[in-house]
Design an enzyme around this catalytic site. Structure first.
Site, PDB file in Angstrom:
ATOM      1  N   ASP A 196      40.244  61.527  16.731  1.00 12.05           N
ATOM      2  CA  ASP A 196      41.378  61.852  17.591  1.00 12.05           C
ATOM      3  C   ASP A 196      42.367  62.747  16.851  1.00 12.05           C
ATOM      4  O   ASP A 196      43.483  62.341  16.507  1.00 12.05           O
ATOM      5  CB  ASP A 196      42.069  60.564  18.046  1.00 12.05           C
ATOM      6  CG  ASP A 196      41.147  59.659  18.840  1.00 12.05           C
ATOM      7  OD1 ASP A 196      40.152  60.170  19.385  1.00 12.05           O
ATOM      8  OD2 ASP A 196      41.409  58.452  18.915  1.00 12.05           O
ATOM      9  N   ASP A 223      32.337  54.787  20.603  1.00 13.90           N
ATOM     10  CA  ASP A 223      33.667  54.981  20.042  1.00 13.90           C
ATOM     11  C   ASP A 223      33.974  53.887  19.025  1.00 13.90           C
ATOM     12  O   ASP A 223      33.360  52.818  19.029  1.00 13.90           O
ATOM     13  CB  ASP A 223      34.703  54.961  21.173  1.00 13.90           C
ATOM     14  CG  ASP A 223      35.917  55.828  20.878  1.00 13.90           C
ATOM     15  OD1 ASP A 223      36.183  56.085  19.687  1.00 13.90           O
ATOM     16  OD2 ASP A 223      36.573  56.259  21.835  1.00 13.90           O
ATOM     17  N   GLU A 239      33.948  53.155  13.330  1.00  5.83           N
ATOM     18  CA  GLU A 239      34.334  53.023  11.907  1.00  5.83           C
ATOM     19  C   GLU A 239      34.530  51.576  11.435  1.00  5.83           C
ATOM     20  O   GLU A 239      34.356  51.354  10.237  1.00  5.83           O
ATOM     21  CB  GLU A 239      35.578  53.870  11.610  1.00  5.83           C
ATOM     22  CG  GLU A 239      36.815  53.554  12.351  1.00  5.83           C
ATOM     23  CD  GLU A 239      36.899  54.269  13.690  1.00  5.83           C
ATOM     24  OE1 GLU A 239      37.928  54.083  14.334  1.00  5.83           O
ATOM     25  OE2 GLU A 239      35.954  54.960  14.097  1.00  5.83           O
TER      26      GLU A 239
END
Length: 825
Positions: free
Chosen positions: A475, A402, A405
């Protein structure tokens, strides 16, 4: 005076050509423009791939740039050179470059002489201060045809198929991933090899890339007869796609989050009790405890006090477990201490900002101290893996990486000055996901070949297809508009060379569908039920089928029970996924061995059909199936959901399309509805559900139900269907149904191996070719090639010849032992 000018021009021109010829020994042509402003290097990596580098001529110290994305080394390529007037022409067997000697601008032409693309201006703006002082803002313009569609740029949430007219800064984020690559329907692709935040703009006067920092303009141009060829060139350049395990193509269930190992195991047990197939389950965050222990890579939460027992029980139930790991660490963790000691942590703000969990807004008087690690450093990547082995040793099956980025909150311009192992953070910002994910892939490959690497990750960059990773779209909100955006997002990502894409089925933020924000009642809300079913049907045709989200529990049994329309529609989608596994896994082999793609924009297979150029609501899944998901509410009013993750976790606002309490709506989910679908020209199409046959090149209406969507099979297709199973490897493929759809010649290769190791790289696999001759109505099952331990020596195929407009099929059984078999109708 005129004679002197002409003489000087001739002298410069002859010097230009001599310089070009002198440096041509290794597919490399160096040249300086007549105006003396720019130096250019042209390097052929292959006949169909050429690299263009441009520098200000004033630069004297010019170190060789090492690409983070490109893995291909230049191949020996025959390049013919010709000079005429003000032009230099370079010609390979696939591509011609025409260089203007005065300004260095380049025009690209294919082997048939068709103009593909030409440069406009090149610009270098020197950076005068900060960490990148002395480098440049680099910009290169291009001239596209007026009506030419282009595709790519990564995962964008703009709902567009063609990216013409787009103007945005490409930078990694939660729900958008930057890949500075586009390809054209004309048969070429362009990869802008720069890792800093990059503006892409398509204006009437020019299309350009402009990056915030670079020492040079650096891009690769590639050509191909069709989109698959361009994708193949990009993968040859930046890395091929490894095979993922068969089980990864089954159904996945996750939740934000399972709060104990008992909760997680209950999901697996309930699926087995209900007989609803399941292959993967995911443990999201906080198994480590509190935010000060963020991403400790250890089970320190007391609710996970028997982690080995949990993993073993998941495996005993024939399921697989992957676990959440992040790009950041809390200050009380061992990885944090090791990384901090070597100065390998960044100082900008990241998630979570507060050390106090379960509270919003965050208590900033209790800062978490969580920091992102320097994934650009090989030392940092070694430390990351050293601590990850604590989880690896439990026998976990993969990684949910997760925030790759990574999360960057409360942005300040000076954050970009942060030093990394490869220069300023500004210089390498967009390559962070590639470096972090590749670090885990390389380390796991180095220690074992018995288990294929599988990574689920939230961000991606060019070349990441080589890392065993599937990227999800972040998300995203639970809304119909968001669902509509996921199709072009996945297709454009695929067209950059990254074939593995998925979304949170149902959308991540769903609280606006609950009666009260956090009560989890949305599974009984018809508005969410309809959205979830349609998203599930879209996810059925993604490379990964995964249900996930917050604010409610997504498991099938919360939507009702068997015999109820919503439950049955969800179950039907999951079961259909498993019936398609032989087709999906064989397609996976085509992705690995022939650079094919799972999700295919219509332009990939029907480039001559202009109606498909901007089609953003349909796609092919593999070579045979045309998928048209239902993307608008047909039974309930649509609800608009908007969420800003930066303003607040678990914060959704909603504007309801109806004042009626949705929980009191009487919705007949059994009633038929109608949906439009466009059938691409150039072939015939069979309705998957009814076998009705239609000519391509027309829009038709299809009657649908909650459990069905428009789904069509291309004439000439050979479609293998697998057994009814509870998990991917429960039954051998010794009794497959092979459906043949007449109307065109066709072929299909059934691929099999051991399903979860790297022996296939050594040739341990089999292929069985199927060929349909439509003129003679003959199916040939060819000789099996290859072998692997445990392979089926004998099997049965049930051949089903589809008869147009008839539900019944002409069925024949064939015993197959590896030799050629022919059936004639």
């Amino acid at each position: 005076m005129k004679q002197i000018t002409v003489f000087l021009w001739m002298l410069l021109a002859s010097s230009f050509l001599l310089y070009a010829q002198t440096n041509s020994g290794e597919n490399r042509i160096n040249l300086t423009t007549v105006d003396g402003q720019t130096e250019c290097q042209i390097i052929f990596y292959a006949p169909d791939i050429v690299r263009i580098l441009k520098y200000p001529a004033s630069i004297t110290n010019r170190p060789e740039k090492q690409s983070l994305s490109v893995t291909l080394q230049p191949e020996a390529t025959e390049v013919l050179r010709h000079e005429g007037n003000n032009l230099l022409t370079l010609k390979s067997s696939a591509l011609t470059l025409t260089i203007n000697k005065r300004d260095g601008s380049i025009a690209f032409t294919n082997v048939r002489g068709k103009r593909l693309l030409r440069e406009t201006s090149s610009q270098f703006t020197c950076r005068q201060e900060g960490a990148d002082q002395g480098s440049y803002i680099v910009r290169q313009g291009f001239r596209l045809d007026k009506e030419e569609p282009i595709y790519g740029l990564g995962i964008l949430q703009n709902g567009k198929m063609s990216q013409r007219g787009e103007d945005r800064v490409l930078v990694q984020g939660n729900v958008e991933d930057a890949v500075p690559f586009f390809q054209s329907v004309k048969g070429y692709g362009l990869f802008w090899d720069n890792y800093s935040p990059t503006r892409f703009a398509d204006k009437p006067e020019e299309t350009f890339f402009e990056s915030e920092v670079g020492d040079c303009i650096d891009y690769y141009f590639m050509v191909g007869e069709q989109a698959d060829d361009v994708v193949a060139a990009m993968r040859r350049l930046t890395g091929s796609v490894p095979m993922l395990p068969l089980w990864t193509y089954g159904f996945w269930q996750s939740r934000e989050r399972y709060r104990s190992q008992e909760e997680l195991l209950e999901v697996v047990h309930r699926h087995r009790e209900l007989g609803v197939p399941l292959d993967g389950i995911i443990q999201d965050w906080q198994y480590w405890g509190n935010n000060y222990l963020w991403n400790a890579m250890e089970f320190m939460n007391s609710e996970f006090n028997e982690p080995q027992q949990m993993v073993d029980e998941v495996h005993r139930q024939h399921a697989h477990l992957i676990i959440s790991i992040w790009s950041s660490f809390g200050p009380q963790t061992k990885p944090y201490r090791d990384l901090a000691e070597k100065g390998l942590l960044f100082n900008f703000s990241t998630w979570p900002q507060s050390g106090i969990s379960e509270q919003w807004p965050p208590r900033m008087d209790y800062p978490s101290g969580v920091r992102v690690y320097d994934a650009y450093s090989p030392v940092a990547r070694d430390i990351y893996w050293k601590h990850l082995t604590r989880l690896y040793d439990f026998g976990l099956d993969g990684w949910w990486m997760d925030s790759t980025e990574p999360d960057h909150l409360d942005f300040k311009p000076e954050d970009m000055e942060t030093p990394t192992a490869l220069g300023s953070f500004r210089r390498v910002r967009n390559a962070y996901p590639l470096m972090s994910v590749n670090g885990v892939y390389d380390h796991q490959r180095a220690v074992s070949s018995d288990k294929r690497v599988f990574i689920l990750t939230r961000s991606a960059f060019a070349g990441q297809q080589r890392t065993g990773a599937n990227t999800w779209s972040g998300d995203v909100n639970s809304s119909w508009e968001t669902l509509r955006c996921q199709i072009p997002a996945g297709l454009n990502f695929t067209l950059t060379g990254n074939p593995n894409f998925n979304t949170d089925i149902g959308g991540f933020f769903s609280g606006g569908y609950n009666r009260t924000y956090a009560d989890g009642s949305a599974t009984r809300n018809p508005l969410f039920q309809e959205l979830y079913v349609r998203w599930m049907q879209f996810g059925l045709f993604n490379p990964m089928m995964r249900s996930h989200g917050t604010d409610m529990k997504r498991e099938i049994y919360y939507f009702g029970q068997s015999g109820e329309p919503v439950y049955d529609a969800i179950e039907q989608a999951i079961r259909m996924r498993y019936s398609l596994l032989p087709y999906i896994y064989s397609t996976s082999w085509q992705v690995t061995s022939r650079h094919s793609s799972f999700m295919r924009a219509l332009v990939m297979d029907f480039p001559e059909d202009r109606k498909g150029w901007n089609c953003n609501d349909q796609f092919l899944f593999g070579s045979s199936l045309l998928v048209a998901p239902v993307l608008e509410a047909q039974y309930t009013p649509e609800k608009i959901i908007s969420t800003d993750e930066m303003e607040g976790w678990n914060q959704s606002s909603s504007a309801q399309a109806s004042e009626t309490d949705p929980f009191n709506l009487h919705v007949d989910f059994t009633a038929p509805r109608r949906s439009e679908v466009y059938l691409p020209a150039g072939t015939q199409w069979y309705d998957f559900w009814t076998n009705a046959r239609f000519k391509g090149g027309q829009t038709i209406e299809k009657e649908t139900t909650l459990a069905t969507i428009p789904l069509y099979v291309r004439a000439g297709s050979i479609l293998p269907l697998g057994p009814d199973v509870q998990y991917a490897t429960e039954k051998p493929w010794d009794d497959l149904e092979i459906r043949v759809y007449p109307g065109a010649d066709g072929e299909f290769t059934l691929y099999e191996d051991e399903f979860d190791n790297y022996n296939y790289e050594k040739g341990a696999y089999t292929t069985i070719p199927f060929r349909w001759d439509d003129r003679t109505r003959t199916l040939t099952i060819g000789e099996r090639k290859g072998n692997y331990p445990g392979m089926l020596q004998q099997r049965r195929f049930r051949i089903a010849l589809v008869q147009a407009g008839q539900a019944a099929m002409d069925m024949r059984e064939v015993a197959y032992e590896g030799g050629e078999v022919t059936l004639k109708w």
